[in-house]
Write an enzyme that holds these catalytic residues in place. Structure first.
Site, PDB file in Angstrom:
ATOM      1  N   ARG A 106       5.465  24.645  23.885  1.00 46.08           N
ATOM      2  CA  ARG A 106       5.975  23.275  23.955  1.00 46.08           C
ATOM      3  C   ARG A 106       5.614  22.475  22.709  1.00 46.08           C
ATOM      4  NH1 ARG A 106       6.327  21.440  30.194  1.00 46.08           N
ATOM      5  NH2 ARG A 106       7.073  23.443  30.964  1.00 46.08           N
ATOM      6  N   SER A 219       6.146  24.357  52.523  1.00 46.70           N
ATOM      7  CA  SER A 219       6.504  23.763  51.234  1.00 46.70           C
ATOM      8  C   SER A 219       7.848  24.271  50.735  1.00 46.70           C
ATOM      9  CB  SER A 219       5.402  24.099  50.215  1.00 46.70           C
ATOM     10  OG  SER A 219       5.726  23.639  48.926  1.00 46.70           O
ATOM     11  N   LYS A 238      -0.271  28.492  53.598  1.00 47.50           N
ATOM     12  CA  LYS A 238       0.972  27.956  53.032  1.00 47.50           C
ATOM     13  C   LYS A 238       2.143  28.853  53.412  1.00 47.50           C
ATOM     14  CE  LYS A 238       1.890  28.685  48.681  1.00 47.50           C
ATOM     15  NZ  LYS A 238       1.918  28.622  47.205  1.00 47.50           N
ATOM     16  N   SER A 271      13.850  16.757  40.506  1.00 50.12           N
ATOM     17  CA  SER A 271      14.122  16.152  39.200  1.00 50.12           C
ATOM     18  C   SER A 271      14.753  17.077  38.175  1.00 50.12           C
ATOM     19  CB  SER A 271      12.826  15.588  38.621  1.00 50.12           C
ATOM     20  OG  SER A 271      11.887  16.625  38.384  1.00 50.12           O
ATOM     21  N   HIS A 299      11.220  10.509  42.118  1.00 54.42           N
ATOM     22  CA  HIS A 299      12.404  10.299  41.277  1.00 54.42           C
ATOM     23  C   HIS A 299      13.487   9.497  41.999  1.00 54.42           C
ATOM     24  CE1 HIS A 299      11.221  12.808  37.840  1.00 54.42           C
ATOM     25  NE2 HIS A 299      10.543  13.481  38.744  1.00 54.42           N
ATOM     26  N   THR A 339       5.963   6.899  42.618  1.00 51.46           N
ATOM     27  CA  THR A 339       5.345   6.638  41.321  1.00 51.46           C
ATOM     28  C   THR A 339       5.666   5.231  40.849  1.00 51.46           C
ATOM     29  OG1 THR A 339       5.135   7.432  39.046  1.00 51.46           O
ATOM     30  CG2 THR A 339       7.313   7.536  40.023  1.00 51.46           C
ATOM     31  N   LYS A 342       8.006   5.702  36.609  1.00 52.79           N
ATOM     32  CA  LYS A 342       9.367   6.103  36.251  1.00 52.79           C
ATOM     33  C   LYS A 342      10.304   4.898  36.369  1.00 52.79           C
ATOM     34  CE  LYS A 342       8.677  11.035  36.934  1.00 52.79           C
ATOM     35  NZ  LYS A 342       7.204  10.978  36.908  1.00 52.79           N
ATOM     36  N   THR A 371     -12.058   8.292  40.933  1.00 60.38           N
ATOM     37  CA  THR A 371     -11.193   7.984  39.796  1.00 60.38           C
ATOM     38  C   THR A 371     -11.218   6.486  39.507  1.00 60.38           C
ATOM     39  OG1 THR A 371      -9.723   9.832  40.291  1.00 60.38           O
ATOM     40  CG2 THR A 371      -8.844   8.104  38.891  1.00 60.38           C
ATOM     41  N   THR A 457       8.446  24.866  34.091  1.00 65.51           N
ATOM     42  CA  THR A 457       9.108  23.758  34.780  1.00 65.51           C
ATOM     43  C   THR A 457      10.354  24.246  35.501  1.00 65.51           C
ATOM     44  OG1 THR A 457       8.293  22.278  33.046  1.00 65.51           O
ATOM     45  CG2 THR A 457       9.989  21.418  34.505  1.00 65.51           C
TER      46      THR A 457
END
Length: 564
Positions: A106, A219, A238, A271, A299, A339, A342, A371, A457
């Protein structure tokens, strides 16, 4: 025979002593191996073992000089051992070499978005201007005057940072106000803000999956990495169901005991391909099999629904316009994540749901507890952005129209757009190296920035360019983009839609007989039916609506500014 045995024993003893005490070379080093058995008379080779056992070998006197002196013990600590070090640099290089070899390495471009000119940006050289076509700031809220005003005022009064975690000095009125606004947006009892939605997804799934006894998380196969990581961290069992396949999901739910806690994790807008999750059908299955639903609207928030709450709100558009959230699809979702980075143009992530669920995550999730809180200015800006979009639909309506216009123009040029009903425009390339070349050519030759998307991705062989129009991508930019893509596709010989069709089609591109899904936003919701009556000769619906919505934008902006 006895004498011969004694001689042999003496020779063996001499050899052993010489080797042990560092004296003369051992006997076997003097006599060739082939001659060892020929130095004594033949009859000496037949030994009477019984007789020999009672005969002692002659005493061999070893000179004192041949005995190594005893080593003296050194005073002090022993020398440190020198361990063999792992070749860390070699490991790093090998991993990077793999990325270079499969063309998935990348590269980051130095892109500096200009608030007053967006979607324009400058490169490292401020004079080099480019048009950004791949930003997730879908509505251009990163430059919204009301958002910037709110952030400037908060920054001047409260400073740059929060000062700590929410537990240690980082809890303030900005966090309280933002979470109340998010809860109102999704018609939920409570909300909790995180540093990003990656952290929100990871922390929430990891906490619930590890605390719910014998929990199973189901999932979608195309879920975001943040959810996949959260499931891994949970240690829970899972089960992956095929993308958007409710039949496969039901089969997996049916295989589980009724009393086992179950979480169905999925997204509203995926996305990278732009597909929409079957939210209502998944809610039906969750209720039937005793599962809770975990919906990622990252998104979609700001982009769908009359108030921008996402696809779950959009599915009951009229009910939410009338202010009736009870019993809607959004009301049936247990946990919604979103989020602030975005469509809302800021940074951060959140969860929304029941007060008890939110309090459980607040109390148990390390990703939240340890955090540092978001800066006050960021939270104030995000709150303003949400409130602005709750009151004004113009940005998302115009974004949808620009998306339709770009898709139609690309399809007319035989450029392969992966079909979907959302605002995402994935342009199929199908090769990592070629996708990188296409991205580079667009930037270098056409001043257009569209990042190549490759593994991990998207799967290998499904590499693409991902285009995301905003309200600011007017006709001038659109025409330039389509011309550039057409030229690059020709120069690089990248497959067009007709060529994919000749091969039988691939991931929706060029598939014969496939009925294209209608856009989630209907013509009526976009106001096209009204605009068509006002269309001027030679001017399309997009151009007319741009003018109409610009007036609407000014009116709402003035109202928001006056209220502030």
């Amino acid at each position: 025979m006895g004498k011969a045995l004694a001689v042999q024993s003496a020779r063996t003893a001499n050899a052993a002593l010489a080797g042990a005490y560092g004296g003369a070379r051992a006997y076997h080093s003097k006599v060739p191996r082939a001659n060892l058995h020929t130095t004594a008379p033949k009859e000496a080779q037949a030994v009477d073992v019984g007789t020999a056992r009672h005969q002692a070998a002659p005493y061999i006197q070893v000179p004192k000089s041949a005995i190594a002196p005893r080593e003296e013990h050194l005073v002090g600590p022993p020398p440190k051992p020198q361990p063999v070090k792992f070749n860390y640099d070699g490991f790093y290089q090998a991993e990077l070499d793999k990325k270079h070899k499969d063309k998935s390495y990348r590269y980051f471009n130095n892109i500096n978005r200009l608030a007053q000119e967006f979607p324009r940006a400058h490169m490292a050289n401020k004079e080099e201007r480019v048009t950004v076509w791949c930003s997730n700031d879908y509505l251009g809220m990163g430059r919204n005057p009301q958002v910037l005003k709110s952030m400037h005022e908060t920054l001047d009064m409260y400073g740059a940072g929060a000062g700590g975690t929410r537990n240690i000095s980082g809890h303030n009125q900005h966090a309280v106000g933002l979470e109340a606004t998010i809860a109102k947006l999704h018609a939920k009892e409570a909300a909790l803000v995180f540093s990003s939605c990656y952290v929100a997804n990871d922390a929430t799934l990891a906490t619930l999956g590890s605390k719910l006894p014998n929990c199973v998380i189901l999932s979608d196969s195309m879920n975001h990495a943040s959810m996949i990581q959260g499931i891994r961290h949970s240690g829970a069992k899972k089960m992956v169901f095929k993308h958007n396949n409710v039949a496969d999901l039901e089969a997996k739910l049916a295989s589980l005991p009724p009393e086992v806690p179950k979480i169905i994790a999925f997204e509203s807008v995926y996305s990278m391909c732009g597909s929409i999750g079957p939210i209502e059908e998944i809610c039906d299955l969750a209720e039937r099999y005793g599962a809770i639903t975990f919906l990622d609207e990252v998104h979609a928030v700001g982009m769908y629904g009359p108030h921008g709450a996402g696809v779950a709100e959009h599915l009951d558009y009229e009910a939410h316009v009338a202010g009736r959230p009870k019993g809607t699809v959004m009301d049936r979702i247990d946990i919604i994540t979103g989020t602030l980075g975005k469509a809302y143009g800021c940074v951060g992530g959140y969860i929304a749901g029941s007060a008890k669920m939110v309090d459980t995550i607040r109390s148990l999730a390390p990703g939240f507890i340890f955090t540092t809180s978001l800066p006050p200015a960021t939270m104030a800006g995000a709150k303003t952005a949400i409130e602005y979009q709750m009151a004004y639909q113009g940005d998302r309506r115009l974004q949808q129209l620009h998306t339709r216009a770009v898709k139609d123009a690309l399809n007319a040029k035989d450029i392969p757009v992966i079909p979907n009903p959302s605002h995402i425009i994935p342009v199929l390339v199908g090769n990592a190296e070629m996708a990188k070349k296409a991205s580079d050519m667009l930037l270098e030759d056409w001043d257009i920035y569209v990042q190549a998307i490759n593994y991990p991705t998207v799967p290998v062989g499904q590499e693409r360019l991902r285009i995301t129009p905003t309200p600011g991508h007017i006709r001038e930019y659109r025409d330039h983009l389509v011309t550039a893509l057409d030229s690059v596709w020709t120069q690089l010989g990248i497959k067009r839609t007709s060529e994919w069709a000749a091969e039988g089609g691939f991931i929706g591109v060029g598939v014969a007989g496939k009925q294209e899904e209608a856009p989630l936003w209907t013509d009526e919701q976009l106001g096209l039916n009204e605009v068509r009556q006002e269309m001027k000769a030679g001017q399309g619906a997009v151009g007319v609506l741009e003018a109409v919505l610009e007036n609407e934008r000014k009116e709402v902006a003035s109202a928001v500014a006056a209220a502030a």
